[in-house]
Design a protein around this motif. Structure first.
Motif, PDB file in Angstrom:
ATOM      1  N   ALA A  54       0.836  -1.208   0.000  1.00  0.00           N
ATOM      2  CA  ALA A  54       0.000   0.000   0.000  1.00  0.00           C
ATOM      3  C   ALA A  54       0.866   1.252   0.000  1.00  0.00           C
ATOM      4  O   ALA A  54       0.589   2.219  -0.728  1.00  0.00           O
ATOM      5  N   LEU A  55       1.910   1.250   0.806  1.00  0.00           N
ATOM      6  CA  LEU A  55       2.809   2.401   0.856  1.00  0.00           C
ATOM      7  C   LEU A  55       3.486   2.610  -0.493  1.00  0.00           C
ATOM      8  O   LEU A  55       3.572   3.740  -0.998  1.00  0.00           O
ATOM      9  N   TYR A  56       3.938   1.510  -1.104  1.00  0.00           N
ATOM     10  CA  TYR A  56       4.581   1.616  -2.414  1.00  0.00           C
ATOM     11  C   TYR A  56       3.615   2.219  -3.432  1.00  0.00           C
ATOM     12  O   TYR A  56       3.971   3.133  -4.177  1.00  0.00           O
ATOM     13  N   ALA A  57       2.395   1.696  -3.464  1.00  0.00           N
ATOM     14  CA  ALA A  57       1.404   2.199  -4.418  1.00  0.00           C
ATOM     15  C   ALA A  57       1.100   3.671  -4.161  1.00  0.00           C
ATOM     16  O   ALA A  57       1.083   4.489  -5.092  1.00  0.00           O
ATOM     17  N   ASN A  64      -6.008   6.229  -4.495  1.00  0.00           N
ATOM     18  CA  ASN A  64      -7.229   5.549  -4.051  1.00  0.00           C
ATOM     19  C   ASN A  64      -6.919   4.145  -3.548  1.00  0.00           C
ATOM     20  O   ASN A  64      -7.578   3.173  -3.899  1.00  0.00           O
ATOM     21  N   VAL A  65      -5.871   4.041  -2.733  1.00  0.00           N
ATOM     22  CA  VAL A  65      -5.470   2.762  -2.146  1.00  0.00           C
ATOM     23  C   VAL A  65      -6.169   2.601  -0.800  1.00  0.00           C
ATOM     24  O   VAL A  65      -6.182   3.534   0.013  1.00  0.00           O
ATOM     25  N   ASN A  66      -6.738   1.436  -0.558  1.00  0.00           N
ATOM     26  CA  ASN A  66      -7.394   1.124   0.709  1.00  0.00           C
ATOM     27  C   ASN A  66      -6.731  -0.091   1.333  1.00  0.00           C
ATOM     28  O   ASN A  66      -6.428  -1.059   0.630  1.00  0.00           O
ATOM     29  N   ILE A  67      -6.527  -0.036   2.637  1.00  0.00           N
ATOM     30  CA  ILE A  67      -5.984  -1.193   3.343  1.00  0.00           C
ATOM     31  C   ILE A  67      -6.997  -1.660   4.377  1.00  0.00           C
ATOM     32  O   ILE A  67      -7.736  -0.859   4.956  1.00  0.00           O
ATOM     33  N   LYS A  77       0.383   1.368  13.230  1.00  0.00           N
ATOM     34  CA  LYS A  77       1.775   1.618  12.853  1.00  0.00           C
ATOM     35  C   LYS A  77       1.865   2.208  11.448  1.00  0.00           C
ATOM     36  O   LYS A  77       2.668   3.102  11.186  1.00  0.00           O
ATOM     37  N   PHE A  78       1.041   1.684  10.545  1.00  0.00           N
ATOM     38  CA  PHE A  78       1.042   2.194   9.174  1.00  0.00           C
ATOM     39  C   PHE A  78       0.688   3.674   9.161  1.00  0.00           C
ATOM     40  O   PHE A  78       1.367   4.480   8.518  1.00  0.00           O
ATOM     41  N   LYS A  79      -0.355   4.042   9.885  1.00  0.00           N
ATOM     42  CA  LYS A  79      -0.794   5.445   9.903  1.00  0.00           C
ATOM     43  C   LYS A  79       0.279   6.343  10.519  1.00  0.00           C
ATOM     44  O   LYS A  79       0.488   7.472  10.057  1.00  0.00           O
ATOM     45  N   PRO A  86      -5.024   8.769   3.737  1.00  0.00           N
ATOM     46  CA  PRO A  86      -6.362   9.131   4.230  1.00  0.00           C
ATOM     47  C   PRO A  86      -6.909   8.139   5.257  1.00  0.00           C
ATOM     48  O   PRO A  86      -6.892   6.928   5.024  1.00  0.00           O
ATOM     49  N   ASP A  87      -7.399   8.660   6.369  1.00  0.00           N
ATOM     50  CA  ASP A  87      -8.003   7.810   7.400  1.00  0.00           C
ATOM     51  C   ASP A  87      -9.159   6.994   6.836  1.00  0.00           C
ATOM     52  O   ASP A  87      -9.378   5.852   7.243  1.00  0.00           O
ATOM     53  N   SER A  88      -9.898   7.595   5.902  1.00  0.00           N
ATOM     54  CA  SER A  88     -11.065   6.918   5.336  1.00  0.00           C
ATOM     55  C   SER A  88     -10.683   5.699   4.490  1.00  0.00           C
ATOM     56  O   SER A  88     -11.547   4.894   4.140  1.00  0.00           O
ATOM     57  N   ASN A  89      -9.405   5.559   4.172  1.00  0.00           N
ATOM     58  CA  ASN A  89      -8.932   4.431   3.368  1.00  0.00           C
ATOM     59  C   ASN A  89      -8.269   3.351   4.215  1.00  0.00           C
ATOM     60  O   ASN A  89      -7.676   2.413   3.690  1.00  0.00           O
ATOM     61  N   ILE A  90      -8.362   3.496   5.541  1.00  0.00           N
ATOM     62  CA  ILE A  90      -7.837   2.498   6.471  1.00  0.00           C
ATOM     63  C   ILE A  90      -9.025   1.832   7.144  1.00  0.00           C
ATOM     64  O   ILE A  90      -9.806   2.475   7.837  1.00  0.00           O
TER      65      ILE A  90
END
Length: 196
Positions: A54-57, A64-67, A77-79, A86-90
């Motif tokens: 996700a970070l690479y993308a 518009n990457v969602n995890i 940790k990712f955030k 975007p918080d909305s994509n986690i």
């Protein structure tokens, strides 16, 4: 405790029992992402863990990457590492309860973490989450493990039958760019949902 129990996975992260975590994005996924010109595609990475792909993308123009992960610790940790994500994509939730639609879903060590009895349900959910013409792409183990899972292994023949039951296009190839420890034991696969 089941393998879909959040505590099981959170404890694995908290105690460093993350043998699937290679510490950087999976080379087959990176190579696939590098070939996509349409950066606005909506992407989901389920069971994202520490989110290297996700970070690479995200850092390479995919906004518009969602995890999604069952465990809160890797998402936290990712955030903290990617403050502008975007918080909305986690999404901290059960994959099977997730309810959005995507152009592309990337599979990287999520399928093998699920109990094999859930594999048909996984395929059904992927069809539900993908937009018409959407793709599920990623890496699957092409081997059976000696120890009880997770990870749970399998074979191309098994996967072929599983995915062809729901997807319009299914292709598998031997990964030539796996990490050394997984060389010869991974398949790169691509599937496509019907356009209608």
């Amino acid at each position: 405790m089941t393998f879909l129990d959040e505590n099981f996975w959170s404890n694995r992260y908290n105690f460093g029992q993350t043998g699937w975590d290679i510490g950087y994005p999976s080379p087959p996924i990176v190579q696939f992402l590098d070939q996509i010109e349409k950066k606005e595609v909506e992407i989901l990475i389920p069971g994202a863990g520490n989110g290297y792909e996700a970070l690479y993308a995200f850092k390479n123009g995919f906004k518009n990457v969602n995890i999604l992960d069952f465990a809160s610790e890797p998402l936290r940790k990712f955030k903290s590492k990617v403050s502008d994500f975007p918080d909305s994509n986690i999404h901290h939730e059960d994959f099977f309860q997730h309810n959005r639609n995507y152009d592309l879903i990337l599979e990287q060590t999520f399928f093998c973490a699920l109990e094999p009895s859930l594999r048909p349900k996984y395929v059904e959910k992927m069809i539900e989450l993908l937009k018409p013409g959407g793709k599920l792409v990623g890496v699957l183990f092409n081997r059976i493990f000696d120890k009880a899972g997770p990870p749970f292994g399998g074979s191309q023949e098994e996967y072929q039958a599983l995915f062809e039951s729901k997807f319009q296009e299914v292709s598998f190839s031997q990964c030539y760019n796996s990490i050394p420890e997984r060389m010869g034991a991974e398949l790169f696969f691509q599937t496509k949902k019907s356009d209608v």
